[in-house]
Design a protein around this motif. Structure first.
Motif, PDB file in Angstrom:
ATOM      1  N   GLY A 141       6.490   6.909 -16.992  1.00 27.58           N
ATOM      2  CA  GLY A 141       6.876   7.237 -15.628  1.00 27.58           C
ATOM      3  C   GLY A 141       5.708   7.195 -14.656  1.00 27.58           C
ATOM      4  N   CYS A 142       4.496   7.388 -15.158  1.00 29.28           N
ATOM      5  CA  CYS A 142       3.311   7.354 -14.293  1.00 29.28           C
ATOM      6  C   CYS A 142       2.867   5.933 -13.962  1.00 29.28           C
ATOM      7  N   ILE A 143       3.253   4.971 -14.773  1.00 30.31           N
ATOM      8  CA  ILE A 143       2.677   3.630 -14.615  1.00 30.31           C
ATOM      9  C   ILE A 143       3.689   2.564 -14.240  1.00 30.31           C
ATOM     10  N   PHE A 144       5.000   2.862 -14.251  1.00 33.04           N
ATOM     11  CA  PHE A 144       5.956   1.765 -14.166  1.00 33.04           C
ATOM     12  C   PHE A 144       5.916   1.044 -12.822  1.00 33.04           C
ATOM     13  N   THR A 191       0.817  -1.213   0.000  1.00 27.29           N
ATOM     14  CA  THR A 191       0.000   0.000   0.000  1.00 27.29           C
ATOM     15  C   THR A 191       0.853   1.266   0.000  1.00 27.29           C
ATOM     16  N   ASN A 192       1.909   1.300   0.815  1.00 25.15           N
ATOM     17  CA  ASN A 192       2.758   2.493   0.873  1.00 25.15           C
ATOM     18  C   ASN A 192       3.432   2.760  -0.466  1.00 25.15           C
ATOM     19  N   ILE A 193       3.876   1.676  -1.122  1.00 26.93           N
ATOM     20  CA  ILE A 193       4.505   1.831  -2.438  1.00 26.93           C
ATOM     21  C   ILE A 193       3.486   2.342  -3.447  1.00 26.93           C
ATOM     22  N   GLN A 194       2.239   1.858  -3.330  1.00 23.95           N
ATOM     23  CA  GLN A 194       1.199   2.298  -4.253  1.00 23.95           C
ATOM     24  C   GLN A 194       0.937   3.787  -4.105  1.00 23.95           C
ATOM     25  N   TRP A 195       0.860   4.268  -2.850  1.00 27.50           N
ATOM     26  CA  TRP A 195       0.615   5.695  -2.652  1.00 27.50           C
ATOM     27  C   TRP A 195       1.787   6.525  -3.151  1.00 27.50           C
ATOM     28  N   PHE A 196       2.997   5.999  -2.986  1.00 25.33           N
ATOM     29  CA  PHE A 196       4.159   6.698  -3.543  1.00 25.33           C
ATOM     30  C   PHE A 196       4.052   6.789  -5.059  1.00 25.33           C
ATOM     31  N   SER A 197       3.611   5.701  -5.671  1.00 24.00           N
ATOM     32  CA  SER A 197       3.424   5.695  -7.129  1.00 24.00           C
ATOM     33  C   SER A 197       2.388   6.725  -7.554  1.00 24.00           C
ATOM     34  N   ILE A 198       1.276   6.781  -6.822  1.00 22.32           N
ATOM     35  CA  ILE A 198       0.214   7.730  -7.161  1.00 22.32           C
ATOM     36  C   ILE A 198       0.711   9.169  -7.029  1.00 22.32           C
ATOM     37  N   MET A 199       1.425   9.464  -5.935  1.00 21.31           N
ATOM     38  CA  MET A 199       1.932  10.824  -5.730  1.00 21.31           C
ATOM     39  C   MET A 199       2.945  11.193  -6.807  1.00 21.31           C
ATOM     40  N   ASN A 200       3.800  10.248  -7.175  1.00 12.18           N
ATOM     41  CA  ASN A 200       4.763  10.481  -8.251  1.00 12.18           C
ATOM     42  C   ASN A 200       4.052  10.805  -9.557  1.00 12.18           C
ATOM     43  N   SER A 201       2.998  10.044  -9.842  1.00  9.45           N
ATOM     44  CA  SER A 201       2.243  10.265 -11.075  1.00  9.45           C
ATOM     45  C   SER A 201       1.508  11.599 -11.047  1.00  9.45           C
ATOM     46  N   VAL A 204      -4.570   5.007 -11.590  1.00  6.80           N
ATOM     47  CA  VAL A 204      -3.410   5.089 -12.491  1.00  6.80           C
ATOM     48  C   VAL A 204      -3.867   5.128 -13.944  1.00  6.80           C
ATOM     49  N   PHE A 205      -4.950   4.418 -14.262  1.00  2.00           N
ATOM     50  CA  PHE A 205      -5.516   4.450 -15.611  1.00  2.00           C
ATOM     51  C   PHE A 205      -5.945   5.867 -15.982  1.00  2.00           C
ATOM     52  N   ILE A 206      -6.612   6.562 -15.067  1.00  2.00           N
ATOM     53  CA  ILE A 206      -7.038   7.947 -15.317  1.00  2.00           C
ATOM     54  C   ILE A 206      -5.815   8.859 -15.475  1.00  2.00           C
ATOM     55  N   ILE A 207      -4.809   8.655 -14.622  1.00  2.00           N
ATOM     56  CA  ILE A 207      -3.586   9.456 -14.708  1.00  2.00           C
ATOM     57  C   ILE A 207      -2.878   9.214 -16.046  1.00  2.00           C
ATOM     58  N   GLN A 231       1.213 -13.951  -8.195  1.00  2.00           N
ATOM     59  CA  GLN A 231       0.786 -13.272  -6.983  1.00  2.00           C
ATOM     60  C   GLN A 231      -0.624 -12.719  -7.180  1.00  2.00           C
ATOM     61  N   MET A 232      -1.362 -12.670  -6.097  1.00  5.25           N
ATOM     62  CA  MET A 232      -2.752 -12.224  -6.159  1.00  5.25           C
ATOM     63  C   MET A 232      -2.807 -10.713  -6.364  1.00  5.25           C
ATOM     64  N   TYR A 233      -3.584 -10.261  -7.349  1.00  6.56           N
ATOM     65  CA  TYR A 233      -3.738  -8.824  -7.592  1.00  6.56           C
ATOM     66  C   TYR A 233      -5.148  -8.409  -7.190  1.00  6.56           C
ATOM     67  N   TYR A 234      -5.226  -7.416  -6.315  1.00  8.86           N
ATOM     68  CA  TYR A 234      -6.527  -7.009  -5.800  1.00  8.86           C
ATOM     69  C   TYR A 234      -6.684  -5.493  -5.722  1.00  8.86           C
ATOM     70  N   MET A 235      -5.635  -4.718  -6.081  1.00  8.72           N
ATOM     71  CA  MET A 235      -5.658  -3.258  -5.885  1.00  8.72           C
ATOM     72  C   MET A 235      -6.232  -2.544  -7.113  1.00  8.72           C
ATOM     73  N   PHE A 236      -7.489  -2.860  -7.429  1.00 13.22           N
ATOM     74  CA  PHE A 236      -8.097  -2.295  -8.628  1.00 13.22           C
ATOM     75  C   PHE A 236      -8.417  -0.815  -8.477  1.00 13.22           C
ATOM     76  N   GLY A 237      -8.618  -0.357  -7.243  1.00 16.74           N
ATOM     77  CA  GLY A 237      -8.835   1.075  -7.024  1.00 16.74           C
ATOM     78  C   GLY A 237      -7.612   1.878  -7.419  1.00 16.74           C
ATOM     79  N   PHE A 238      -6.421   1.416  -6.989  1.00 15.67           N
ATOM     80  CA  PHE A 238      -5.174   2.058  -7.398  1.00 15.67           C
ATOM     81  C   PHE A 238      -5.012   1.992  -8.910  1.00 15.67           C
TER      82      PHE A 238
END
Length: 620
Positions: free
Chosen positions: A490-493, A241-251, A518-521, A507-514
């Motif tokens: 850079g927004c999606i990597f 989750t923390n990495i995901q939020w970092f990704s979102i903020m970067n994007s 990212v799709f909108i970004i 691995q199980m993928y469940y973070m569809f909200g993130f």
């Protein structure tokens, strides 16, 4: 009390792309029960479910129950082949996947920082190398110490957690299922006691060997876990989750930067340009000016290879709508991991049903490009998957390219006996959906697209093309295209890393909200980056924006491909020629689809921008 079923999934490995059915390995299985049916998504992902020979009843604890013994004689060719395949599975760390009440049976163990990781799978066994190094799960037991030896996990301790539900007929609900794999060399398999040394198998063993399989079951009441949140303990063991939020903020930083640039151009530069152009009193004044207004008579000139571009736009529109709707339903929880195969089933059904907008967009733009070969355009749109085609060709080469790629991949899977190989009946069903539903819908969309009048442009196109002046390095096509894909990638990597982990590392993928965010970004970034570069090129009096806008945004797929190659060599442990070919074969298909998706976004953004700016200036 009631009888519980524990279906058995396919086996997979992080060291191989090839999944195998449970029955491919010589394990105990129940021939008396009928095999459960799978949906389309499960078949396409290679998920095969088998009835389980591990039987137990609710609240009835069981200790060291025998399932069946398996005997092998290396002097018999059939037994030797089965034993070698079992060794290969342990060497490549193939994992069992069991389910109870649609819940994955997990193996939970401690990892670094005193955290617990719950793996929705457990290994067949493990291997200690000839140098004495314990590989994979062999590190969990100090008794696994013989060199060049395999250790088979032939026993499982299963723990079922439940809570009692008041005022319901069922009485109780299962909220978790965990197990611990163990290895025992049972001296008496008819009356096993689950004690003694581990079940070992020397790499160079010859002769006869018997492997008995056993299990124990324990039921534990847990009032702290609610049925609605019973998946949480699995998902929480994946601390992303923390990495995901970092990704979102970067994007978001990239989006704000691009939005500021586009706003500056639209509100300041363009506003001043338009005001100045509209205040000119004579043609001589206009001739002394330079910039994007000078190419108003050529900016809507039909591009070269207009057939190919229109077909790409039609298929890209189909991919875009499919992706948006699929992610939207996933965010609402309809396509969660609990609904096995639902994600792929939804995507395939949407792809088939969205032939109409694909045909409409392709026909509409092909007509505006001045095209007349409408039959070729419709056929290419219906069969694009994607690939490359010459405007003079009257059959679909791109269909052949990707279908050939997919067919070769399927042949390799068939040859390796993998469960991911699409059965012939499913292949026929997919082709029937394509030809009987998708193709007719594409023709319907194309009919309405061609029937409608061509797109009206705000300015007339001159009969004689304007000569394009010598361009600087930064405004030449290739540098702009290469630079245009950097910011969207850079927004999606970071999100891309988790998606590739889900596909190739199981691995199980469940973070569809993130993922939806990212799709909108990505949508915004592709649009704004393309608009910026399009404006710079028009200011340099280069009016060939159609293909350039598509390729600028679409070049993100090239960076995706480069990253996928880097991921293969740096993150995966895949070995074997077949697995390597499958990885790069499927990666090429994903990159081509991503190219159409991002390219279409860039084109439509640039088309809107060009139409907008030329519709507000006076043209003599």
């Amino acid at each position: 009390f009631f009888f519980l079923k524990m279906p058995l999934h396919e086996l997979d490995s992080v060291e191989s792309v090839l999944p195998y059915e449970y029955t491919a390995f010589d394990f105990c299985y129940d021939e008396s029960e009928k095999r459960p049916s799978e949906n389309l998504g499960q078949v396409l992902f290679g998920e095969r479910i088998e009835p389980s020979p591990y039987k137990f009843s609710f609240k009835k604890n069981m200790e060291c129950q025998s399932v069946c013994p398996k005997s092998y004689n290396t002097e018999k060719a059939e037994d030797k082949a089965k034993l070698e395949f079992l060794k290969k599975g342990m060497l490549l760390n193939y994992q069992h996947h069991w389910i109870v009440d649609n819940m994955p049976v997990t193996w939970c163990y401690d990892v670094e920082d005193n955290q617990k990781f719950c793996n929705p799978g457990f290994p067949i066994g493990c291997y200690v190398t000839d140098t004495g190094r314990a590989k994979d799960a062999c590190v969990v037991n100090a008794d696994f110490n013989d060199k060049d030896t395999f250790y088979i996990f032939n026993h499982v301790d299963i723990t079922i957690f439940y809570h009692v539900v008041e005022n319901e007929a069922a009485g109780a609900r299962l909220v978790a299922a965990k197990l611990e794999p163990k290895s025992y060399k049972h001296t008496n398999w008819e009356k096993p006691d689950c004690t003694g040394p581990p079940m070992s198998l020397g790499n160079k063993f010859s002769g006869e060997i018997k492997i008995p399989y056993t299990y124990s079951v324990k039921f534990v009441e847990d009032k702290t876990i609610r049925w609605a949140s019973r998946w949480d303990y699995i998902l929480e063991s994946m601390p992303h989750t923390n990495i995901q939020w970092f990704s979102i903020m970067n994007s978001l930083v990239i989006v704000l930067f691009l939005s500021g640039m586009v706003a500056m151009i639209m509100l300041r530069t363009l506003h001043k340009d338009i005001a100045r152009y509209n205040q000119m009193d004579s043609v001589e004044d206009a001739q002394e000016e330079f910039g994007w207004k000078l190419v108003h008579g050529d900016v809507f000139r039909p591009p070269r290879k207009g057939m190919l571009l229109s077909v790409f736009l039609g298929s890209g529109t189909q991919i875009f709508i499919m992706t948006f709707v699929t992610l939207f339903f996933a965010c609402l929880g309809f396509l969660s991991p609990a609904n096995r195969g639902a994600l792929m089933t939804c995507a395939v059904v949407l792809w088939v049903l969205l032939g109409t907008p694909a045909g409409y967009v392709a026909a509409r733009y092909y007509k505006s490009f001045g095209g007349e070969k409408w039959k070729t355009n419709v056929l290419l749109t219906a069969f694009l998957c994607p690939g490359w085609v010459n405007e003079e060709i009257n059959n679909s080469f791109e269909f052949k390219v990707v279908f050939a790629d997919f067919f070769v991949m399927n042949l390799i899977l068939w040859g390796e006996g993998s469960s991911a190989a699409m059965p012939f009946g499913t292949l026929v069903a997919i082709l029937a959906l394509w030809f009987c539903i998708s193709v007719p819908l594409t023709f319907i969309g194309a009919y309405f697209g061609f029937k409608k009048s061509g797109i009206e442009h705000p300015v007339r196109t001159n009969q004689i093309p304007r000569q394009i002046p010598e361009q600087s390095f930064y405004t030449k096509p290739l540098p702009g295209i290469v630079m245009g894909g950097i910011l969207p990638f850079g927004c999606i990597f970071i999100q891309l890393f988790f998606i590739l982990n889900s596909i190739w590392s199981h691995q199980m993928y469940y973070m569809f909200g993130f993922l939806f965010l990212v799709f909108i970004i990505l949508l915004i970034t592709c649009s704004e980056a393309t608009i910026l570069l399009c404006y710079f090129h028009l200011c340099a009096e280069d009016y060939h924006w159609q293909w350039r806008s598509f390729l600028t945004s679409g070049f993100t797929a090239v960076y995706f491909l480069v990253y996928a190659i880097h991921y293969f060599f740096s993150k995966l442990q895949i070995s074997g020629l077949a697995s390597t070919i499958l990885y790069f074969g499927y990666t090429m298909i994903m990159a081509l689809i991503f190219f159409l998706f991002t390219g279409t976004i860039g084109f439509f953004a640039c088309f809107w921008f060009v139409t907008k700016i030329y519709s507000v200036v006076k043209v003599d």
